[in-house]
Scaffold this motif. Structure first.
Motif, PDB file in Angstrom:
ATOM      1  N   ARG A  54     -50.431  79.132  48.023  1.00 51.81           N
ATOM      2  CA  ARG A  54     -50.723  77.522  47.943  1.00 51.81           C
ATOM      3  C   ARG A  54     -51.014  77.003  49.283  1.00 51.81           C
ATOM      4  O   ARG A  54     -51.571  75.754  49.537  1.00 51.81           O
ATOM      5  N   SER A  55     -50.263  77.305  50.442  1.00 50.18           N
ATOM      6  CA  SER A  55     -50.379  76.869  51.571  1.00 50.18           C
ATOM      7  C   SER A  55     -50.965  77.911  52.581  1.00 50.18           C
ATOM      8  O   SER A  55     -50.833  79.124  52.531  1.00 50.18           O
ATOM      9  N   LEU A  56     -51.537  77.471  53.644  1.00 50.30           N
ATOM     10  CA  LEU A  56     -52.046  78.465  54.701  1.00 50.30           C
ATOM     11  C   LEU A  56     -50.871  78.482  55.403  1.00 50.30           C
ATOM     12  O   LEU A  56     -50.309  77.694  56.155  1.00 50.30           O
ATOM     13  N   PHE A  57     -50.249  79.918  55.740  1.00 48.11           N
ATOM     14  CA  PHE A  57     -48.905  79.900  56.384  1.00 48.11           C
ATOM     15  C   PHE A  57     -49.093  81.111  57.283  1.00 48.11           C
ATOM     16  O   PHE A  57     -49.441  82.323  56.947  1.00 48.11           O
ATOM     17  N   TYR A  58     -48.715  80.862  58.659  1.00 45.74           N
ATOM     18  CA  TYR A  58     -49.062  81.906  59.475  1.00 45.74           C
ATOM     19  C   TYR A  58     -48.103  81.693  60.940  1.00 45.74           C
ATOM     20  O   TYR A  58     -47.674  80.584  61.258  1.00 45.74           O
ATOM     21  N   PHE A  59     -48.078  82.596  61.759  1.00 45.14           N
ATOM     22  CA  PHE A  59     -47.527  82.429  63.081  1.00 45.14           C
ATOM     23  C   PHE A  59     -48.658  82.023  64.015  1.00 45.14           C
ATOM     24  O   PHE A  59     -49.716  82.372  64.091  1.00 45.14           O
ATOM     25  N   GLN A  60     -48.280  80.856  64.825  1.00 46.44           N
ATOM     26  CA  GLN A  60     -49.258  80.252  65.714  1.00 46.44           C
ATOM     27  C   GLN A  60     -49.820  80.859  66.537  1.00 46.44           C
ATOM     28  O   GLN A  60     -51.119  80.739  66.931  1.00 46.44           O
ATOM     29  N   SER A  61     -49.429  82.159  67.258  1.00 44.53           N
ATOM     30  CA  SER A  61     -49.791  82.751  68.545  1.00 44.53           C
ATOM     31  C   SER A  61     -50.954  83.798  67.855  1.00 44.53           C
ATOM     32  O   SER A  61     -51.788  84.041  68.553  1.00 44.53           O
ATOM     33  N   ALA A  96     -34.269  88.188  47.412  1.00 48.16           N
ATOM     34  CA  ALA A  96     -35.284  88.940  46.561  1.00 48.16           C
ATOM     35  C   ALA A  96     -36.507  89.226  47.327  1.00 48.16           C
ATOM     36  O   ALA A  96     -37.361  89.910  46.972  1.00 48.16           O
ATOM     37  N   LEU A  97     -36.684  88.609  48.511  1.00 46.52           N
ATOM     38  CA  LEU A  97     -37.874  88.974  49.570  1.00 46.52           C
ATOM     39  C   LEU A  97     -37.861  90.154  50.196  1.00 46.52           C
ATOM     40  O   LEU A  97     -36.735  90.387  50.535  1.00 46.52           O
ATOM     41  N   ASP A  98     -39.099  90.780  50.565  1.00 51.91           N
ATOM     42  CA  ASP A  98     -38.833  91.991  51.153  1.00 51.91           C
ATOM     43  C   ASP A  98     -39.559  91.708  52.372  1.00 51.91           C
ATOM     44  O   ASP A  98     -40.776  91.182  52.609  1.00 51.91           O
ATOM     45  N   ASP A  99     -39.050  92.300  53.584  1.00 50.81           N
ATOM     46  CA  ASP A  99     -39.469  91.988  54.853  1.00 50.81           C
ATOM     47  C   ASP A  99     -40.914  92.658  55.133  1.00 50.81           C
ATOM     48  O   ASP A  99     -41.647  91.876  55.591  1.00 50.81           O
ATOM     49  N   ALA A 100     -41.179  93.732  54.460  1.00 56.60           N
ATOM     50  CA  ALA A 100     -42.614  94.248  54.808  1.00 56.60           C
ATOM     51  C   ALA A 100     -43.652  93.304  53.993  1.00 56.60           C
ATOM     52  O   ALA A 100     -44.782  93.174  54.495  1.00 56.60           O
ATOM     53  N   GLU A 101     -43.307  92.896  52.764  1.00 57.57           N
ATOM     54  CA  GLU A 101     -44.169  92.152  52.027  1.00 57.57           C
ATOM     55  C   GLU A 101     -44.276  90.628  52.726  1.00 57.57           C
ATOM     56  O   GLU A 101     -45.526  90.234  53.064  1.00 57.57           O
ATOM     57  N   VAL A 102     -43.250  89.937  53.310  1.00 52.25           N
ATOM     58  CA  VAL A 102     -43.355  88.817  54.168  1.00 52.25           C
ATOM     59  C   VAL A 102     -44.253  88.976  55.470  1.00 52.25           C
ATOM     60  O   VAL A 102     -45.216  88.083  55.726  1.00 52.25           O
ATOM     61  N   ALA A 103     -44.171  90.278  56.058  1.00 60.23           N
ATOM     62  CA  ALA A 103     -44.880  90.508  57.206  1.00 60.23           C
ATOM     63  C   ALA A 103     -46.506  90.627  56.709  1.00 60.23           C
ATOM     64  O   ALA A 103     -47.393  90.235  57.395  1.00 60.23           O
ATOM     65  N   ARG A 104     -46.551  91.241  55.585  1.00 58.81           N
ATOM     66  CA  ARG A 104     -48.069  91.325  54.938  1.00 58.81           C
ATOM     67  C   ARG A 104     -48.619  89.998  54.733  1.00 58.81           C
ATOM     68  O   ARG A 104     -49.704  89.648  55.240  1.00 58.81           O
ATOM     69  N   LEU A 105     -47.775  89.192  54.153  1.00 61.67           N
ATOM     70  CA  LEU A 105     -48.490  87.908  53.875  1.00 61.67           C
ATOM     71  C   LEU A 105     -48.798  86.977  55.123  1.00 61.67           C
ATOM     72  O   LEU A 105     -49.808  86.373  55.302  1.00 61.67           O
ATOM     73  N   MET A 106     -47.982  87.271  56.261  1.00 61.49           N
ATOM     74  CA  MET A 106     -48.300  86.458  57.410  1.00 61.49           C
ATOM     75  C   MET A 106     -49.491  87.057  58.001  1.00 61.49           C
ATOM     76  O   MET A 106     -50.027  86.219  58.640  1.00 61.49           O
ATOM     77  N   ASP A 149     -36.497  87.134  64.895  1.00 62.92           N
ATOM     78  CA  ASP A 149     -36.239  85.859  64.488  1.00 62.92           C
ATOM     79  C   ASP A 149     -37.413  85.243  63.809  1.00 62.92           C
ATOM     80  O   ASP A 149     -37.395  84.346  63.140  1.00 62.92           O
ATOM     81  N   ARG A 150     -38.473  85.622  64.394  1.00 61.04           N
ATOM     82  CA  ARG A 150     -39.975  85.107  64.061  1.00 61.04           C
ATOM     83  C   ARG A 150     -39.990  85.550  62.489  1.00 61.04           C
ATOM     84  O   ARG A 150     -40.484  84.739  61.582  1.00 61.04           O
ATOM     85  N   LEU A 151     -40.166  86.815  62.149  1.00 61.13           N
ATOM     86  CA  LEU A 151     -40.064  87.182  60.817  1.00 61.13           C
ATOM     87  C   LEU A 151     -39.105  86.381  60.038  1.00 61.13           C
ATOM     88  O   LEU A 151     -39.109  86.214  58.694  1.00 61.13           O
ATOM     89  N   GLU A 152     -37.905  86.566  60.416  1.00 59.17           N
ATOM     90  CA  GLU A 152     -36.703  85.834  59.878  1.00 59.17           C
ATOM     91  C   GLU A 152     -37.128  84.345  59.455  1.00 59.17           C
ATOM     92  O   GLU A 152     -36.915  84.191  58.055  1.00 59.17           O
ATOM     93  N   ALA A 153     -37.609  83.642  60.194  1.00 55.64           N
ATOM     94  CA  ALA A 153     -37.940  82.212  60.051  1.00 55.64           C
ATOM     95  C   ALA A 153     -39.075  82.301  58.694  1.00 55.64           C
ATOM     96  O   ALA A 153     -38.890  81.252  58.094  1.00 55.64           O
ATOM     97  N   ALA A 154     -39.970  83.164  59.194  1.00 55.44           N
ATOM     98  CA  ALA A 154     -40.968  83.116  58.048  1.00 55.44           C
ATOM     99  C   ALA A 154     -40.542  83.444  56.557  1.00 55.44           C
ATOM    100  O   ALA A 154     -40.901  82.797  55.735  1.00 55.44           O
ATOM    101  N   LYS A 155     -39.515  84.260  56.565  1.00 50.08           N
ATOM    102  CA  LYS A 155     -38.862  84.728  55.272  1.00 50.08           C
ATOM    103  C   LYS A 155     -38.057  83.385  54.611  1.00 50.08           C
ATOM    104  O   LYS A 155     -38.043  83.220  53.420  1.00 50.08           O
TER     105      LYS A 155
END
Ligand code: TYM
Length: 330
Positions: free
Chosen positions: A78-85, A293-303, A61-67
């Protein structure tokens, strides 16, 4: 050159089911503010573990929310975007602020009281949830916080804590202002328009999810609870279901409520509901397309990259706060 823009901070809990209320109440503003401000956005996973959860599903769910947030338009460029923990400075500041939070103030928090009244197990994390939220915002010296109406009380507490800290230790924090939309601050359940649209409502027909298919959106809007008088009017007391749909349509199209009432007032509920469904489908079409169009691995890398950048920035703030509070030498 130093970034002179004011800082915006906001967060969203990764509890799945991101819905039209989140989108119209907060996320549209998150996206818009990226053009003008220094924006910091966070998937607040530590807040989400204050209620019972399954670790395996939670991780997804965490990764899904980021996606979903990236699909909505949060741009890690353009934004600083990350997981709080992943940025432990949030928790340290929450502890410091906690030492300045009277329990009497926490006892008045309506979200906590509502959750416990609904049977959620009371625990220290749930109780001090608004203190961690204050730490999220104040850590980055944010001046503006885009939120829906339900977070207003937490923001008031944040302002109060910033003032307490500044009075005691010196002018460290700006006093943050909420940014709450005029018409879509509180989108209500489609099935019980007296309650707000919520991720945790067991009735799936109560909410439109951001990634719902056009068919599902039409079905849910068509089965929205209204009333038996056929006029489309904006009247929360007499016609909460229709007023909610008017706000939803206004939020999606940018048309004023008055214009919508003039256009649909005497057309009947069938025609109006179809128009609302079409407006929601049109608004969310690009989000669905971007999501695909988004790829899970790329989303994880960006996070991961976002967390590294956030930690670096937060460390500077942490040092400053430690100095002010006597936790390190000046
Ligand atoms: P959360 O995850 O419940 O919701 C995310 C955002 O969506 C807004 N919202 C709504 N707006 C209009 N109508 C609705 N029915 C509706 N439901 C939700 C919320 O107001 C919120 O802006 N405590 C926060 C997360 C948080 C946070 C922060 C927010 C943690 N730290 C720091 C701002 C700043 C929450 O639970 O949001």
């Amino acid at each position: 050159m130093a970034d002179e823009r004011k800082t915006v901070f906001s967060g969203l809990q990764p509890t799945g089911n991101i819905h039209l209320g989140n989108y119209l109440g907060a996320l549209k503003n998150w996206v818009r503010l990226q053009d003008e401000y220094d924006t910091v956005y966070c998937v607040v996973d530590l807040h989400a573990i204050t209620v019972d959860y399954d670790p395996v599903k939670f991780h997804q769910d965490r990764l899904e929310a980021a996606k979903v947030l990236m699909a909505v338009g949060i741009d890690p460029g353009r934004s600083l975007f990350y997981f709080q923990s992943q940025v432990p400075q949030h928790s340290e500041l929450a502890w410091i602020l906690g030492t300045m939070t009277p329990t009497g103030v926490l006892n008045r928090m309506t979200q906590y009281k509502d959750k416990v009244a609904k049977g959620v197990a009371a625990n220290l994390g749930l109780y001090s949830y608004p203190v961690l939220m204050a730490a999220d915002i104040l850590l980055y010296r944010a001046s503006l916080v885009p939120i829906g109406d339900d977070q207003k009380q937490h923001l008031e507490m944040t302002r109060d804590l910033a003032e307490r800290f500044n009075n005691r230790f010196g002018e460290v924090f700006p006093i943050p202002d909420p940014l709450i939309p005029e018409t879509t601050a509180r989108i209500m359940s489609l099935q019980e328009p007296g309650n707000k649209m919520s991720k945790s409502d067991p009735n799936e027909k109560s909410r439109v999810l951001i990634l719902d298919s056009p068919d599902d959106i039409t079905k849910k809007i068509k089965s929205a609870v209204t009333d038996s008088d056929p006029d489309v009017r904006f009247d929360w007391d007499e016609k909460p279901g229709i007023s909610n749909l008017l706000e939803i349509m206004s939020g999606c199209t940018g048309q004023s409520i008055d214009d919508l009432v003039a256009e649909y007032g005497d057309k009947g509920y069938g025609v109006f509901k179809q128009a609302v469904a079409d407006a929601v489908i049109a608004e969310l079409a690009s989000v669905r397309a971007s999501y695909k169009a988004l790829d899970d691995a790329e989303v994880a890398r960006l996070m991961t990259k976002g967390a590294l950048d956030a930690r670096q920035r937060a460390e500077g703030f942490q040092q400053e706060i430690r100095k002010f509070t006597g936790l390190s030498g000046i």
